[in-house]
Design a protein around this motif. Structure first.
Motif, PDB file in Angstrom:
ATOM      1  N   HIS A  50       0.817  -1.244  -0.155  1.00 14.42           N
ATOM      2  CA  HIS A  50      -0.170   0.006  -0.073  1.00 14.42           C
ATOM      3  C   HIS A  50       1.061   1.265  -0.013  1.00 14.42           C
ATOM      4  CE1 HIS A  50      -3.324  -2.671   0.836  1.00 14.42           C
ATOM      5  NE2 HIS A  50      -2.687  -3.070   1.825  1.00 14.42           N
ATOM      6  N   ALA A  51       2.437   1.038   0.399  1.00 15.29           N
ATOM      7  CA  ALA A  51       3.074   2.286   0.350  1.00 15.29           C
ATOM      8  C   ALA A  51       4.428   1.962  -0.468  1.00 15.29           C
ATOM      9  CB  ALA A  51       3.320   2.584   1.895  1.00 15.29           C
ATOM     10  N   ALA A  52       5.455   1.549   0.239  1.00 13.06           N
ATOM     11  CA  ALA A  52       6.712   1.671  -0.563  1.00 13.06           C
ATOM     12  C   ALA A  52       6.805   0.293  -1.183  1.00 13.06           C
ATOM     13  CB  ALA A  52       7.781   1.397   0.482  1.00 13.06           C
ATOM     14  N   ASN A  53       5.989  -0.783  -0.837  1.00 17.20           N
ATOM     15  CA  ASN A  53       6.119  -2.097  -1.666  1.00 17.20           C
ATOM     16  C   ASN A  53       7.170  -2.779  -1.698  1.00 17.20           C
ATOM     17  OD1 ASN A  53       4.717  -3.977  -3.115  1.00 17.20           O
ATOM     18  ND2 ASN A  53       5.454  -3.316  -5.134  1.00 17.20           N
ATOM     19  N   PHE A  54       8.097  -2.517  -0.292  1.00 19.63           N
ATOM     20  CA  PHE A  54       9.361  -3.445   0.053  1.00 19.63           C
ATOM     21  C   PHE A  54       8.981  -4.899   0.418  1.00 19.63           C
ATOM     22  CE2 PHE A  54      11.834   0.475   0.804  1.00 19.63           C
ATOM     23  CZ  PHE A  54      11.930   0.871  -0.681  1.00 19.63           C
ATOM     24  N   ILE A  55       7.830  -5.072   0.993  1.00 19.89           N
ATOM     25  CA  ILE A  55       7.175  -6.156   1.638  1.00 19.89           C
ATOM     26  C   ILE A  55       5.978  -6.524   0.880  1.00 19.89           C
ATOM     27  CG2 ILE A  55       6.601  -7.454   3.711  1.00 19.89           C
ATOM     28  CD1 ILE A  55       7.883  -5.683   5.419  1.00 19.89           C
ATOM     29  N   ARG A  56       6.079  -7.810   0.112  1.00 21.91           N
ATOM     30  CA  ARG A  56       4.866  -8.376  -0.802  1.00 21.91           C
ATOM     31  C   ARG A  56       4.510  -9.570  -0.431  1.00 21.91           C
ATOM     32  NH1 ARG A  56       9.762  -7.017  -5.667  1.00 21.91           N
ATOM     33  NH2 ARG A  56       9.830  -4.683  -4.943  1.00 21.91           N
ATOM     34  N   PRO A  57       3.511  -9.487   0.608  1.00 22.14           N
ATOM     35  CA  PRO A  57       2.983 -10.832   0.930  1.00 22.14           C
ATOM     36  C   PRO A  57       2.575 -11.672  -0.013  1.00 22.14           C
ATOM     37  CG  PRO A  57       2.551  -8.950   2.354  1.00 22.14           C
ATOM     38  CD  PRO A  57       2.933  -8.447   1.252  1.00 22.14           C
ATOM     39  N   GLN A  58       1.833 -11.077  -0.978  1.00 24.30           N
ATOM     40  CA  GLN A  58       1.071 -11.870  -2.170  1.00 24.30           C
ATOM     41  C   GLN A  58       1.884 -12.550  -2.988  1.00 24.30           C
ATOM     42  OE1 GLN A  58      -1.886 -12.713  -2.625  1.00 24.30           O
ATOM     43  NE2 GLN A  58      -2.901 -11.285  -1.168  1.00 24.30           N
ATOM     44  N   GLU A  59       3.121 -12.143  -3.196  1.00 25.29           N
ATOM     45  CA  GLU A  59       4.277 -12.540  -3.867  1.00 25.29           C
ATOM     46  C   GLU A  59       4.773 -13.956  -3.309  1.00 25.29           C
ATOM     47  OE1 GLU A  59       7.008 -10.257  -5.746  1.00 25.29           O
ATOM     48  OE2 GLU A  59       5.486  -8.706  -6.454  1.00 25.29           O
ATOM     49  N   TYR A  60       5.096 -13.649  -2.172  1.00 19.83           N
ATOM     50  CA  TYR A  60       5.516 -14.773  -1.083  1.00 19.83           C
ATOM     51  C   TYR A  60       4.582 -16.102  -1.215  1.00 19.83           C
ATOM     52  CZ  TYR A  60       7.866 -10.544   0.810  1.00 19.83           C
ATOM     53  OH  TYR A  60       8.469  -9.341   0.855  1.00 19.83           O
ATOM     54  N   ALA A  61       3.496 -15.536  -1.305  1.00 23.01           N
ATOM     55  CA  ALA A  61       2.260 -16.749  -1.334  1.00 23.01           C
ATOM     56  C   ALA A  61       1.958 -17.165  -2.719  1.00 23.01           C
ATOM     57  CB  ALA A  61       1.252 -16.286  -0.502  1.00 23.01           C
ATOM     58  N   LEU A  62       2.717 -16.709  -3.682  1.00 23.87           N
ATOM     59  CA  LEU A  62       2.464 -17.186  -5.008  1.00 23.87           C
ATOM     60  C   LEU A  62       1.055 -16.771  -5.625  1.00 23.87           C
ATOM     61  CD1 LEU A  62       4.234 -20.736  -4.961  1.00 23.87           C
ATOM     62  CD2 LEU A  62       5.260 -18.476  -5.660  1.00 23.87           C
ATOM     63  N   GLY A  63       0.527 -15.642  -4.825  1.00 23.32           N
ATOM     64  CA  GLY A  63      -0.712 -15.144  -5.327  1.00 23.32           C
ATOM     65  C   GLY A  63      -2.054 -15.987  -4.692  1.00 23.32           C
TER      66      GLY A  63
END
Length: 540
Positions: free
Chosen positions: A52-65
């Motif tokens: 929602h901001a800097a996009n350094f932590i991307r949970p959806q990508e870690y969970a393969l969407g």
């Protein structure tokens, strides 16, 4: 040729390490001067680094969407953090604490938890439109336990040492540790009834009888009782083995210090394989492990366990800030935002406060009404609630008919996701800011009062000086004139005499001859001074 490798692993390591390092540089200032909790700061950092901001932590990508994979990651992460926290909570209590304080704990874990469950459920039932009471029982069960991670931030540090008595600190730690594992009966009471009774038990036969049988056998006997027995066994065996290894000098200091954390990892893994309550087993094992107070006293001056505790707290609340469904608070099919905000206020005020005030006279650690208000207000909702949120959604999404999630289960699953996450955020923010706001509210009126008092005193002094100015000036002038006269007398005495002439003065008798007399005239400036006129020259 070297190129930038902007893969998720590198970005996460850099972000997490950089945040912890920067926070560490000012941690004392934030925690001991401003009384801000690690949880609140980490949550805000997670939001800043989230998609929602800097996009350094991307949970959806870690969970393969996959939403399911993301919930599994969150579930396992919370299990790990809670397991370590609960073992450490059990270890830091004095020896035989559960046996000695069983009356107070029985009140808090029995009537206390039941009342918190019912109050939360009634508020949710009243605030969520078209929401059956059975569904509200499931959502209310997720927020019934108090969170051990956030409780530690309240009962540790300079503020707690100064304002919270040690017995009160210990009963809060014991309650938050034990009730996290005892949330299963409240949660599965509603979920079994939903599965076998709601909507006529569509797709599942057995009715209320089967629901209550499963609740008693699977939840109470297997999940709770087996976990308690297993925790006692593992804690006792671990303590005896560590005693033996220490006596034989087989264990070094590093392994000795990390033993409790390793015990937590072992319990989380084995309880997960057995399908029992790993949270309750971890707390019981930690308490039995230090039953003789030996391990607690041996590690009291070491900082490894608090360090691990801090690292896990910072990491998990950053994760919460990144994975929290922020947009769903405004856009959902469950509850409007204005009702959601009012729901959060009511839960924080009514969920716990009434039952604590009703029981505080029977709880020896709560000696004053102010302490009852403190215990009633600081019943935080945090990592434990997210854990039960994940458990409930995992169970509910398995209630299917013809390969699709049943309508009532889907409705409860969406409500749990929105309401529990919002209440977790509310608790982190409100409880994280309560102490600094209370300190500010205590000091600001005193500062203003002191400033007004000082101003009034200065004005009074000014008026008093003005009223007495004439008298003060007259006295000053009198003193000054007296000093001038004294100085003139001194100067006159010290001035050299100048004989001008010699005259003859007679007595008036014609037969008596006249006698000579010296006429002396002193300095003219002294003689003609206006304030101290010199006496006439003497004639001898």
């Amino acid at each position: 040729m070297p190129t930038l490798s902007l893969i998720n692993f590198n970005i996460v390591c850099a972000t997490l390490g950089g945040f912890i390092s920067i926070f560490g540089l000012v941690s004392y200032l934030f925690k001991e001067r401003f009384y801000l909790s690690e949880a609140l700061i980490s949550l805000l950092a997670g939001v800043i680094f989230s998609p929602h901001a800097a996009n350094f932590i991307r949970p959806q990508e870690y969970a393969l969407g996959s939403e399911q994979n993301l919930e599994e990651i969150t579930l396992y992460f919370t299990r790990l953090v809670l397991g370590v926290q609960l073992v450490l909570a059990g270890v830091q209590l004095p020896k035989r604490y559960l046996q000695i304080e069983w009356r107070s704990l029985s009140l808090l874990l029995g009537p206390g938890m039941a009342a918190m469950w019912m109050c939360s459920s009634l508020i949710i039932w009243a605030m969520v439109p078209n929401f059956p009471f059975l569904h509200a029982l499931i959502v209310g069960a997720c927020i019934t336990p108090t969170d051990p991670v956030l409780s530690n931030s309240i009962v540790k540090g300079k503020f707690a040492d100064k304002n919270v008595p040690r017995p009160l600190q210990r009963i809060i730690v014991a309650e938050s540790g034990a009730n996290d594992g005892l949330g299963y009966p409240f949660l599965f009471f509603g979920m079994y009834l939903l599965k076998y009774v709601s909507m006529g038990g569509e797709g599942y036969s057995g009715g209320a009888g089967k629901a209550m049988a499963l609740w008693f056998y699977e939840t109470w006997v297997y999940t709770i009782i087996v976990s308690v027995v297993y925790g006692i066994t593992v804690g006792w065996v671990s303590r005896e083995l560590l005693h033996w290894a220490e006596e034989k000098r087989y264990v070094d200091r590093e392994s000795f210090l990390v033993f409790a954390i390793a015990l937590a990892l072992f319990l989380v893994g084995t309880c997960g394989m057995l399908g029992t309550d790993d949270l309750l087993a971890c707390f019981i094992a930690g308490n039995v492990f230090t039953q003789d107070d030996w391990f607690r006293l041996e590690t009291m001056d070491d900082s490894l366990q608090p360090t691990m505790d801090m690292l896990l707290n910072l990491a998990v609340f950053m994760w919460f800030g990144a994975v929290c469904p922020w947009p769903s608070f405004l856009d959902n099919n469950v509850i409007p935002i204005y009702r959601l905000i009012f729901l959060g206020i009511l839960i924080l005020l009514v969920r716990r406060m009434p039952i604590i005030f009703a029981m505080h006279k029977y709880i020896s650690q709560i000696e004053q009404v102010q302490q009852a208000a403190f215990v009633g207000f600081f019943g935080p909702i945090g990592v434990g609630a997210v854990f039960y949120l994940s458990v409930s959604r995992e169970f509910l999404l398995q209630i299917t008919v013809d390969g699709k999630v049943r309508e009532d289960a889907q409705q409860v699953s969406e409500a749990v996701d929105v309401i529990v996450w919002f209440l977790v955020v509310c608790s982190i923010v409100v409880h994280g800011l309560s102490i600094p706001l209370a300190k500010a509210g205590y000091h600001i009126p005193r500062t203003i009062s002191q400033a007004l008092s000082t101003t009034t005193t200065m004005e009074s002094d000014h008026v008093s000086i003005g009223n007495n100015w004439h008298t003060h000036s007259t006295a000053t002038r009198s003193i000054g004139l007296a000093n001038n006269r004294n100085r003139r007398r001194i100067n006159a005495r010290e001035a050299p005499e100048s004989p001008v002439s010699q005259v003859h003065v007679g007595s008036g008798d014609p037969e008596e001859p006249a006698r000579p007399v010296n006429l002396v005239i002193r300095d003219e400036a002294v003689e003609n001074a206006p304030e101290s006129p010199s006496p006439p020259a003497a004639c001898h």
